[in-house]
Design an enzyme around this catalytic site. Structure first.
Site, mmCIF file in Angstrom:
data_model
loop_
_atom_site.group_PDB
_atom_site.id
_atom_site.type_symbol
_atom_site.label_atom_id
_atom_site.label_comp_id
_atom_site.label_asym_id
_atom_site.label_seq_id
_atom_site.Cartn_x
_atom_site.Cartn_y
_atom_site.Cartn_z
ATOM 1 N N CYS A 174 -60.192 28.347 -60.628
ATOM 2 C CA CYS A 174 -61.012 28.953 -61.660
ATOM 3 C C CYS A 174 -62.293 29.362 -60.959
ATOM 4 C CB CYS A 174 -61.313 27.903 -62.733
ATOM 5 S SG CYS A 174 -62.821 28.209 -63.653
ATOM 6 N N CYS B 49 -67.976 26.399 -65.614
ATOM 7 C CA CYS B 49 -66.762 25.788 -66.150
ATOM 8 C C CYS B 49 -67.014 24.314 -66.440
ATOM 9 C CB CYS B 49 -65.609 25.939 -65.159
ATOM 10 S SG CYS B 49 -64.102 25.146 -65.738
ATOM 11 N N LYS C 16 -31.276 -3.204 -50.253
ATOM 12 C CA LYS C 16 -32.015 -2.000 -50.607
ATOM 13 C C LYS C 16 -33.199 -2.332 -51.512
ATOM 14 C CE LYS C 16 -29.467 1.658 -49.200
ATOM 15 N NZ LYS C 16 -29.124 2.685 -50.121
ATOM 16 N N ASP D 147 -26.204 5.755 -55.561
ATOM 17 C CA ASP D 147 -25.819 4.356 -55.366
ATOM 18 C C ASP D 147 -25.202 3.772 -56.630
ATOM 19 O OD1 ASP D 147 -28.544 3.367 -53.150
ATOM 20 O OD2 ASP D 147 -26.594 4.289 -52.752
ATOM 21 N N ASP E 280 -35.327 5.099 -42.845
ATOM 22 C CA ASP E 280 -34.663 6.128 -43.631
ATOM 23 C C ASP E 280 -34.605 7.412 -42.816
ATOM 24 O OD1 ASP E 280 -33.387 7.213 -45.731
ATOM 25 O OD2 ASP E 280 -35.102 7.243 -47.085
ATOM 26 N N CYS F 7 -58.822 30.466 -66.780
ATOM 27 C CA CYS F 7 -59.023 29.025 -66.762
ATOM 28 C C CYS F 7 -58.796 28.453 -68.166
ATOM 29 C CB CYS F 7 -60.440 28.719 -66.291
ATOM 30 S SG CYS F 7 -60.867 26.976 -66.457
ATOM 31 N N ASP G 102 -31.075 9.086 -54.280
ATOM 32 C CA ASP G 102 -30.159 8.111 -53.688
ATOM 33 C C ASP G 102 -29.796 7.007 -54.681
ATOM 34 O OD1 ASP G 102 -31.525 8.137 -50.300
ATOM 35 O OD2 ASP G 102 -30.515 9.636 -51.523
ATOM 36 N N ARG H 27 -24.010 10.305 -36.144
ATOM 37 C CA ARG H 27 -23.005 9.363 -36.590
ATOM 38 C C ARG H 27 -21.871 10.091 -37.309
ATOM 39 N NH1 ARG H 27 -22.100 6.967 -41.377
ATOM 40 N NH2 ARG H 27 -20.906 5.045 -41.342
ATOM 41 N N TYR I 131 -31.299 0.417 -32.897
ATOM 42 C CA TYR I 131 -30.965 -0.745 -33.725
ATOM 43 C C TYR I 131 -29.704 -1.495 -33.310
ATOM 44 C CZ TYR I 131 -27.753 2.254 -36.446
ATOM 45 O OH TYR I 131 -26.751 3.089 -36.831
ATOM 46 N N GLU J 157 -34.399 -6.614 -39.842
ATOM 47 C CA GLU J 157 -35.146 -5.438 -39.403
ATOM 48 C C GLU J 157 -35.263 -4.428 -40.539
ATOM 49 O OE1 GLU J 157 -31.748 -3.330 -36.722
ATOM 50 O OE2 GLU J 157 -32.199 -5.404 -36.297
ATOM 51 N N GLU K 136 -29.474 7.109 -57.854
ATOM 52 C CA GLU K 136 -28.464 7.558 -58.808
ATOM 53 C C GLU K 136 -27.088 7.563 -58.131
ATOM 54 O OE1 GLU K 136 -27.498 10.287 -62.372
ATOM 55 O OE2 GLU K 136 -28.857 8.637 -62.017
ATOM 56 N N CYS L 288 -62.567 27.202 -69.356
ATOM 57 C CA CYS L 288 -63.715 28.090 -69.578
ATOM 58 C C CYS L 288 -63.315 29.554 -69.713
ATOM 59 C CB CYS L 288 -64.739 27.923 -68.458
ATOM 60 S SG CYS L 288 -64.225 28.656 -66.897
ATOM 61 N N LYS M 79 -34.883 -1.060 -42.583
ATOM 62 C CA LYS M 79 -33.858 -0.019 -42.575
ATOM 63 C C LYS M 79 -34.574 1.325 -42.618
ATOM 64 C CE LYS M 79 -29.506 1.334 -44.631
ATOM 65 N NZ LYS M 79 -29.839 2.737 -44.923
ATOM 66 N N SER N 191 -20.468 1.466 -41.185
ATOM 67 C CA SER N 191 -21.462 1.678 -42.233
ATOM 68 C C SER N 191 -21.936 0.315 -42.726
ATOM 69 C CB SER N 191 -20.866 2.481 -43.377
ATOM 70 O OG SER N 191 -19.830 1.743 -43.958
ATOM 71 N N LEU N 192 -22.826 0.320 -43.658
ATOM 72 C CA LEU N 192 -23.397 -0.939 -44.129
ATOM 73 C C LEU N 192 -23.106 -1.136 -45.603
ATOM 74 C CD1 LEU N 192 -26.897 -0.723 -42.436
ATOM 75 C CD2 LEU N 192 -25.251 -2.564 -42.104
HETATM 76 O O1 D41 Z 1 -32.673 1.234 -39.546
HETATM 77 C C1 D41 Z 1 -31.531 1.546 -39.882
HETATM 78 N N1 D41 Z 1 -31.332 2.610 -40.625
HETATM 79 C C2 D41 Z 1 -30.351 0.743 -39.442
HETATM 80 C C3 D41 Z 1 -29.074 1.236 -39.661
HETATM 81 C C4 D41 Z 1 -30.495 -0.508 -38.813
HETATM 82 N N2 D41 Z 1 -31.720 -1.029 -38.577
HETATM 83 N N3 D41 Z 1 -29.413 -1.214 -38.444
HETATM 84 C C5 D41 Z 1 -28.157 -0.740 -38.648
HETATM 85 N N4 D41 Z 1 -27.104 -1.484 -38.245
HETATM 86 C C6 D41 Z 1 -25.879 -1.060 -38.433
HETATM 87 C C7 D41 Z 1 -24.748 -1.923 -37.972
HETATM 88 C C8 D41 Z 1 -24.887 -3.303 -38.518
HETATM 89 C C9 D41 Z 1 -23.432 -1.366 -38.420
HETATM 90 C C10 D41 Z 1 -24.778 -1.978 -36.471
HETATM 91 C C11 D41 Z 1 -27.940 0.512 -39.272
HETATM 92 C C12 D41 Z 1 -26.606 0.923 -39.447
HETATM 93 N N5 D41 Z 1 -25.592 0.123 -39.005
HETATM 94 C C13 D41 Z 1 -26.199 2.185 -40.052
HETATM 95 N N6 D41 Z 1 -26.930 3.275 -40.159
HETATM 96 C C14 D41 Z 1 -26.206 4.204 -40.768
HETATM 97 C C15 D41 Z 1 -25.002 3.706 -41.070
HETATM 98 C C16 D41 Z 1 -24.978 2.435 -40.608
#
Ligand code: D41
Length: 673
Positions: free
Chosen positions: A429, A435, A317, A39, A120, A411, A35, A139, A228, A116, A37, A414, A118, A84-85
């Site tokens: 072995c 050994c 991140k 990003d 994965d 091995c 990820d 999504r 979330y 909060e 890379e 030995c 994030k 998206s974020l």
């Molecule tokens: O825990 C997460 N992966 C997470 C994803 C989270 N805690 N909050 C999120 N909030 C949003 C918004 C602000 C757009 C309501 C999200 C995501 N979005 C998200 N996950 C994937 C794309 C966006």
């Protein structure tokens, strides 16, 4: 200003590369690069587009988030797009985010942010009509996703019905579905045992599990939903702060992050980042950053969004824990039990805060699975403080001269034959104590902190003692003389004296430590303790039959087999006798006579409200019962709390006795009387 030709060319290249990896990741579920890379490439693309607006085209990866869903599921259109974020990678980025917001609001006041983890995993949407779950969807690209209603219904943390009188008649709950570490490891182990496909990481496992066309398969996967946010709401009202909305969802039975918090300003967000980054290695699930959201919904609405990302939220991140590097060579190490581990020798690379030049390739199966060759560009992952591992190969970068990895047939230390038992992935072995590598490892283990704890007997000293022929078995340690030690490298006369004193001191030990120190396969500290408590004396452990061993807490047929095998070998018994002869001693352990539940297996499931599961387990074990994680015909009784699922139904199917927590407590009280 028009973009120069070389910039246009680079932009085209990035578009192509990112689209390729996007497809690999989202559609095929087979990422080729880490990820981090991705990003980086994405950031580069965004930077170019920021400088030359003319580069932004409808086919740019910046204009879409994710790719079209696979055709097998029905497509659903999200009534409200799932945004998206945007990402932040530094404190500077985060402060800039806050500044942009306040400028836009023309406000000098500090902004409160909901913070909060994030998770994965995979983002999904759940639609509730009159409190009943009517649709679950991925999504997807944010506009359209896949209908996975049947699959989400199999997930324990997804409420099928919201039981409350204040639920809006239409409510969309959004969240992340992920697979916790324990479940992931267990699942992969089972898959490997059955020769099935294993997943590279928990995220892929969650994704693959949700994409099963047969919900019965999804049902077997240990998935968790963490809610979330919300989407469409009609016929009812929700609180005016994001944090309060989550509280509400929590009350309605959704799992919400226990680590969430509200920060009063952006500096508070940075503190939260440090707090969670610190906690991260101990979390039982993967997170790849933190999400910060303006807490006040009204302010969120004022701010709105740009190109599908809200202006009011950002993902901070964590630094990359995965990196790409080149595999230069593979070495084969021999462990204490003879296990041969292929170790990847890497072009040194900086991963998650440390420079890594070795990574484990686990075993032969793993090499086959990865289809890795010497010279390949590989992806390395470092999770917490565990040994870095090779997770995948960037096949497109394989050089012409890439060499096959040849697993040794003898091995490397030995020369004894190397073989795997049927059904096992690990090659060993079979030289045993012949050994040198195994002997060294056995001695290091014997001296280690939780074993005999011999202060000053480090790895380097052990290696010299074995190399010089001064020590063949652990018993020889106790006949070492000052002159033997003083001649070693890194060892002066004083340290030699200290080591002799430490050896003398270590002779007084406990039965549990002694059993652990023997290094019997699969007998860790906990098992050694259970053996000591169960049998009380070493002789009883030595004489115990396979069946008797299996009545000990947490010992099953495999471990029982290893113990029996160990004490069947005369050289092991000779070493044990020699240790006792040179004066290694321990007090015998008092065995509790009163074990009314001896031989009975219990299973605990669901939530216990008056005690923790661990407490219940300890009570049962103290009375001699075995506590198991799964229900079978051999189960004597299942203690089921609220939320009990498959184990409860299995018990009912098998006709196994089921009691609730109150009945259990009454039963336990009865045992005391
Ligand atoms: O825990 C997460 N992966 C997470 C994803 C989270 N805690 N909050 C999120 N909030 C949003 C918004 C602000 C757009 C309501 C999200 C995501 N979005 C998200 N996950 C994937 C794309 C966006």
């Amino acid at each position: 200003m028009a973009a120069p030709a070389d910039v246009v060319e680079r932009h085209n290249e990035l578009k192509q590369t990112l689209n390729h990896h996007n497809h690999q990741y989202y559609v095929l579920d087979e990422p080729e690069i880490p990820d981090a890379e991705y990003d980086r490439l994405f950031q580069e693309l965004k930077t170019l587009e920021g400088e030359y607006a003319e580069l932004v085209s409808p086919d740019s990866p910046s204009q879409r988030v994710g790719a079209a869903p696979l055709s097998a599921f029905e497509t659903v259109r999200h009534e409200m797009p799932m945004l998206s974020l945007d990402n932040a990678f530094s404190a500077e980025d985060l402060r800039a985010f806050d500044k942009r917001i306040r400028e836009r609001l023309k406000s000098v006041d500090a902004i409160a942010y909901a913070c909060e983890p994030k998770y994965d995993g995979i983002a999904i949407s759940l639609l509730y009509r009159d409190g009943i779950l009517v649709r679950g969807a991925t999504r997807g690209d944010g506009e359209t996703g896949e209908d996975i209603t049947q699959n989400v219904k199999t997930i324990g943390t997804v409420p099928l019905k919201i039981n409350a009188d204040d639920v809006p008649s239409l409510l969309e709950v959004r969240g992340e579905i992920y697979m916790p570490h324990r479940g992931f490891e267990k699942f992969n182990q089972q898959a490997q045992d059955k020769g099935e496909k294993v997943f590279v990481n928990p995220r892929n496992a969650a994704s693959g599990s949700l994409r099963q066309l047969d919900p019965a398969i999804t049902a077997k996967r240990p998935l968790v939903l963490c809610a979330y946010s919300i989407g469409v709401v009609d016929g009812g009202a929700m609180p005016a702060q994001h944090s309060k909305i989550l509280d509400k969802l929590g009350q309605w039975g959704f799992h919400i992050s226990e680590h969430r918090r509200v920060a009063n300003d952006i500096e508070g967000c940075l503190e939260y980042y440090a707090y969670l980054e610190n906690l991260r290695p101990d979390l039982p699930f993967d997170i790849d950053g933190i999400v910060f959201k303006v807490d006040a919904i009204e302010t969120q609405q004022q701010l709105g969004f740009v190109s599908r990302a809200p202006r009011w939220a950002i993902a901070h991140k964590f630094p990359a824990q995965e990196e790409v590097t080149v595999l230069r060579d593979v070495e084969f190490q021999v462990g204490r039990t003879g296990a041969i581990t292929p170790v990847a020798k890497l072009e040194p690379v900086f991963v998650g805060g440390v420079t890594v030049s070795n990574a484990t390739l686990h075993n032969k199966d793993e090499i086959n699975r990865l289809q890795v060759k010497i010279g390949d560009t590989v992806v390395i992952r470092r999770a917490g403080d565990v040994i870095p591992q090779v997770v995948s190969v960037v096949k497109s970068k394989r050089p012409d001269g890439a060499k096959d990895i040849v697993f040794p047939e003898a091995c490397p230390v030995c020369g004894s034959p190397v073989a795997a038992k049927e059904g096992e992935a690990v090659y060993r072995c079979d030289g045993g104590i012949v050994c040198e590598a195994q002997r060294k490892e056995a001695i290091k283990h014997f001296a280690s902190r939780h074993a005999l704890d011999i202060d000053g007997l480090g790895d380097k000293i052990v290696e010299q003692l074995v190399d010089k022929g001064l020590v063949h078995s652990v018993a020889d340690l106790f006949t070492l003389q000052h002159k033997d030690l003083a001649g070693l490298e890194r060892m002066g006369s004083k340290s030699a004296e200290n080591l002799l004193a430490a050896l003398e001191k270590s002779k007084e030990t406990t039965l549990a430590r002694f059993i652990y120190a023997l290094g019997i396969r699969e007998v860790g500290q906990a098992t050694a303790k259970n053996l000591a408590q169960h049998f009380g004396t070493l002789d009883k452990v030595r004489e115990a039959s396979d069946e008797t061993l299996q009545t000990v807490t947490d010992i099953g047929p495999i471990v029982a087999g290893f113990i029996v095998e160990f004490f069947e070998q005369s050289q092991n018994n000779e070493v044990v006798d020699a240790l006792v002869k040179v004066g290694v001693t321990w007090p015998d352990v008092e065995v509790k006579q009163d074990q009314p539940l001896k031989g009975l297996t219990y299973v605990l499931t669901g939530t216990l409200e008056k005690m923790t599961r661990q407490e219940a387990k300890e009570i049962l074990e103290a009375h001699g019962a075995k506590v198991s994680g799964s229900v079978s015909a051999k189960t004597h009784c299942v203690v089921a709390g609220p939320g009990a699922g498959s184990k409860l139904s299995k018990a009912q199917d098998l006709g196994v006795e089921v009691i609730d927590e109150d009945a259990f407590i009454a039963f336990v009280e009865g045992l005391k009387a």
